[in-house]
Write a protein that holds these residues in place. Sequence first.
Motif, PDB file in Angstrom:
ATOM      1  N   LEU A 159       0.897  -1.300  -0.073  1.00 31.57           N
ATOM      2  CA  LEU A 159      -0.104  -0.050  -0.043  1.00 31.57           C
ATOM      3  C   LEU A 159       0.810   1.353  -0.141  1.00 31.57           C
ATOM      4  N   LEU A 160       2.112   1.359   0.667  1.00 33.88           N
ATOM      5  CA  LEU A 160       2.572   2.249   1.191  1.00 33.88           C
ATOM      6  C   LEU A 160       4.069   2.695   0.355  1.00 33.88           C
ATOM      7  N   SER A 161       4.470   1.508  -0.286  1.00 32.33           N
ATOM      8  CA  SER A 161       6.042   1.719  -0.753  1.00 32.33           C
ATOM      9  C   SER A 161       6.110   2.897  -1.920  1.00 32.33           C
ATOM     10  N   SER A 162       5.330   3.102  -2.350  1.00 31.02           N
ATOM     11  CA  SER A 162       5.323   4.205  -3.602  1.00 31.02           C
ATOM     12  C   SER A 162       5.482   5.550  -2.826  1.00 31.02           C
ATOM     13  N   ALA A 163       5.069   5.665  -1.495  1.00 33.33           N
ATOM     14  CA  ALA A 163       4.620   6.948  -0.764  1.00 33.33           C
ATOM     15  C   ALA A 163       5.562   7.180   0.287  1.00 33.33           C
ATOM     16  N   VAL A 164       6.354   6.574   0.702  1.00 37.81           N
ATOM     17  CA  VAL A 164       7.155   6.768   1.994  1.00 37.81           C
ATOM     18  C   VAL A 164       8.509   7.077   1.660  1.00 37.81           C
ATOM     19  N   GLN A 165       9.316   7.867   2.356  1.00 37.14           N
ATOM     20  CA  GLN A 165      10.557   8.125   2.391  1.00 37.14           C
ATOM     21  C   GLN A 165      11.377   7.178   3.221  1.00 37.14           C
ATOM     22  N   ALA A 166      10.705   6.373   3.952  1.00 37.97           N
ATOM     23  CA  ALA A 166      11.214   5.457   4.718  1.00 37.97           C
ATOM     24  C   ALA A 166      11.076   3.926   4.658  1.00 37.97           C
ATOM     25  N   GLU A 167      11.901   3.167   5.239  1.00 39.27           N
ATOM     26  CA  GLU A 167      11.830   1.637   5.108  1.00 39.27           C
ATOM     27  C   GLU A 167      11.570   1.218   6.468  1.00 39.27           C
ATOM     28  N   VAL A 168      10.759  -0.202   6.537  1.00 41.49           N
ATOM     29  CA  VAL A 168      10.954  -0.826   7.554  1.00 41.49           C
ATOM     30  C   VAL A 168      12.073  -1.473   7.831  1.00 41.49           C
ATOM     31  N   VAL A 169      13.046  -1.393   8.873  1.00 39.11           N
ATOM     32  CA  VAL A 169      14.184  -2.250   8.941  1.00 39.11           C
ATOM     33  C   VAL A 169      13.926  -3.589   9.698  1.00 39.11           C
ATOM     34  N   ARG A 170      13.929  -4.810   8.908  1.00 36.90           N
ATOM     35  CA  ARG A 170      13.505  -5.682   9.176  1.00 36.90           C
ATOM     36  C   ARG A 170      14.500  -6.761   9.946  1.00 36.90           C
ATOM     37  N   ASP A 171      15.891  -6.393  10.270  1.00 32.09           N
ATOM     38  CA  ASP A 171      16.570  -6.993  10.891  1.00 32.09           C
ATOM     39  C   ASP A 171      17.216  -6.272  12.089  1.00 32.09           C
ATOM     40  N   LEU A 172      16.265  -5.506  12.753  1.00 33.14           N
ATOM     41  CA  LEU A 172      16.940  -4.657  13.997  1.00 33.14           C
ATOM     42  C   LEU A 172      17.162  -5.610  15.083  1.00 33.14           C
ATOM     43  N   TYR A 173      16.354  -6.594  15.367  1.00 34.66           N
ATOM     44  CA  TYR A 173      16.319  -7.366  16.483  1.00 34.66           C
ATOM     45  C   TYR A 173      17.519  -8.713  16.359  1.00 34.66           C
ATOM     46  N   SER A 174      18.151  -8.739  15.308  1.00 31.84           N
ATOM     47  CA  SER A 174      18.990  -9.780  14.915  1.00 31.84           C
ATOM     48  C   SER A 174      20.623  -9.297  14.766  1.00 31.84           C
ATOM     49  N   ALA A 175      21.412 -10.175  14.953  1.00 33.21           N
ATOM     50  CA  ALA A 175      22.876  -9.877  14.441  1.00 33.21           C
ATOM     51  C   ALA A 175      23.747 -11.121  14.308  1.00 33.21           C
ATOM     52  N   GLN A 176      24.439 -11.145  13.212  1.00 35.73           N
ATOM     53  CA  GLN A 176      25.097 -12.074  13.007  1.00 35.73           C
ATOM     54  C   GLN A 176      26.699 -11.823  13.376  1.00 35.73           C
ATOM     55  N   VAL A 177      27.517 -12.644  14.135  1.00 35.60           N
ATOM     56  CA  VAL A 177      28.664 -12.657  14.431  1.00 35.60           C
ATOM     57  C   VAL A 177      29.521 -13.537  14.185  1.00 35.60           C
ATOM     58  N   PRO A 178      30.972 -13.452  13.840  1.00 34.06           N
ATOM     59  CA  PRO A 178      32.010 -14.881  13.656  1.00 34.06           C
ATOM     60  C   PRO A 178      32.114 -15.330  15.065  1.00 34.06           C
ATOM     61  N   VAL A 179      32.474 -16.805  14.829  1.00 30.72           N
ATOM     62  CA  VAL A 179      32.785 -17.318  15.976  1.00 30.72           C
ATOM     63  C   VAL A 179      33.905 -18.464  15.766  1.00 30.72           C
ATOM     64  N   ALA A 180      34.638 -18.657  16.753  1.00 31.26           N
ATOM     65  CA  ALA A 180      35.888 -19.651  16.528  1.00 31.26           C
ATOM     66  C   ALA A 180      35.491 -21.130  16.278  1.00 31.26           C
ATOM     67  N   ASP A 181      34.540 -21.389  17.209  1.00 27.90           N
ATOM     68  CA  ASP A 181      34.065 -22.887  17.186  1.00 27.90           C
ATOM     69  C   ASP A 181      32.555 -22.828  17.811  1.00 27.90           C
ATOM     70  N   ARG A 182      31.897 -24.075  18.150  1.00 27.96           N
ATOM     71  CA  ARG A 182      30.819 -24.117  18.849  1.00 27.96           C
ATOM     72  C   ARG A 182      30.606 -24.314  20.113  1.00 27.96           C
ATOM     73  N   SER A 183      31.633 -24.201  20.858  1.00 26.12           N
ATOM     74  CA  SER A 183      31.805 -24.111  22.274  1.00 26.12           C
ATOM     75  C   SER A 183      30.694 -23.097  22.924  1.00 26.12           C
ATOM     76  N   GLN A 184      30.330 -23.371  24.194  1.00 28.25           N
ATOM     77  CA  GLN A 184      29.343 -22.695  25.042  1.00 28.25           C
ATOM     78  C   GLN A 184      30.303 -21.517  25.291  1.00 28.25           C
ATOM     79  N   ALA A 185      31.375 -21.295  25.482  1.00 26.59           N
ATOM     80  CA  ALA A 185      32.209 -20.165  26.049  1.00 26.59           C
ATOM     81  C   ALA A 185      32.193 -19.248  24.728  1.00 26.59           C
ATOM     82  N   GLU A 186      32.474 -19.754  23.654  1.00 26.01           N
ATOM     83  CA  GLU A 186      32.541 -18.908  22.483  1.00 26.01           C
ATOM     84  C   GLU A 186      31.327 -18.343  22.102  1.00 26.01           C
ATOM     85  N   LEU A 187      30.034 -19.197  22.603  1.00 23.95           N
ATOM     86  CA  LEU A 187      28.644 -18.936  22.124  1.00 23.95           C
ATOM     87  C   LEU A 187      28.352 -17.612  23.341  1.00 23.95           C
TER      88      LEU A 187
END
Length: 346
Positions: free
Chosen positions: A15-43
């Motif tokens: 409905l609104l994509s052609s009329a707004v100067q803004a966008e809904v940021v979909r990944d605000l509540y997520s983040a991806q980070v590098p890890v050395a391994d799958r250990s609990q300490a690294e997690l």
Amino acid sequence: MRKALATIVTVLLALLSSAVQAEVVRDLYSAQVPVADRSQAELNRASGDALSQVLVKVSGSLEVLDNPAIQQALGKSRGYVQQYAYARANTPGLMARFEFDDSVIADLLSEAGAPLWTANRPVVLVWIVVETASGRFLLNNDSDPMLVEEVTRQFSQRGVPVRLPLFDLVDAASMPPEAVWRQDSDTLKAGSARYGLEDVLAGRVAALSTGTWVGDWVYLSSETRLDRSYSTGTAEEFIREGVAMVAQDMASRFAVAPTNAVGPGVLMTVSGISTYADYAGVVAWLESLELIEHANIERISGDRIELRLVAQADASQLASIIELNEQLQPAEQIAPGTGLDYQWQN
């Protein structure tokens, strides 16, 4: 706090994509980070990094990480993780992606007295001209795809929607490298007008023989022009400074420190509502904003609807966010303590 409205948001975008100067940021509540391994300490370590990224995106401020309440929360970051998964990155290495509950993050920021920046954010058009020993060139996927990817990544980490020019014949005629290099406001606005965006970031940077990158950023918004000069060790650092300048300025205008006392709500009237789609679109879009709990209809008269916004912000604070939607045009000047009055533009 922020409600899960996936189905409604899908309809709204149509409905609104052609009329707004803004966008809904979909990944605000997520983040991806590098890890050395799958250990609990690294997690555990990675979850803290991920939570830090999310808090910066949602608040719009790096300073939020210095808040004592936030520092305490980072010490037990695993408890805020809603879900996580491992993935292989495009480059060698293992990544962990973390998802956090939006309402929990909002409550955490509210209790810490930190600002909350809604997911509906202005889109920034970015022009960058680079000067090397070979001459000047505009940064695009042909000239330096790795650096373009860095621009996109840095904006994503700050939760700011970004758009790059098309770099077609029209852009080549109106915005050659020399035009961007001059950083003249009128030229930048004229060359960017075809994209319909009020927020424009223009950078010029030179790679010195010493390995230092020296340059300037200009940020044009609907309200002002900001200029910054930087001398950095890498092009990536130069880009990070420009992105930070934009994020900090936007957050100063749009981020609001929510309160728990919602009071009687804010009265809002919208004229020009002629169809059910208009009505549903207005209500659903308002309720998708994190600071608005409910948009309750109080009265319908002809093409005019009256709503009571149950919100964690006052009228003037809500106005700065609502007016990112160009279909909602202010009908009169907003005064402190008054309601909001808009005209719906189809």
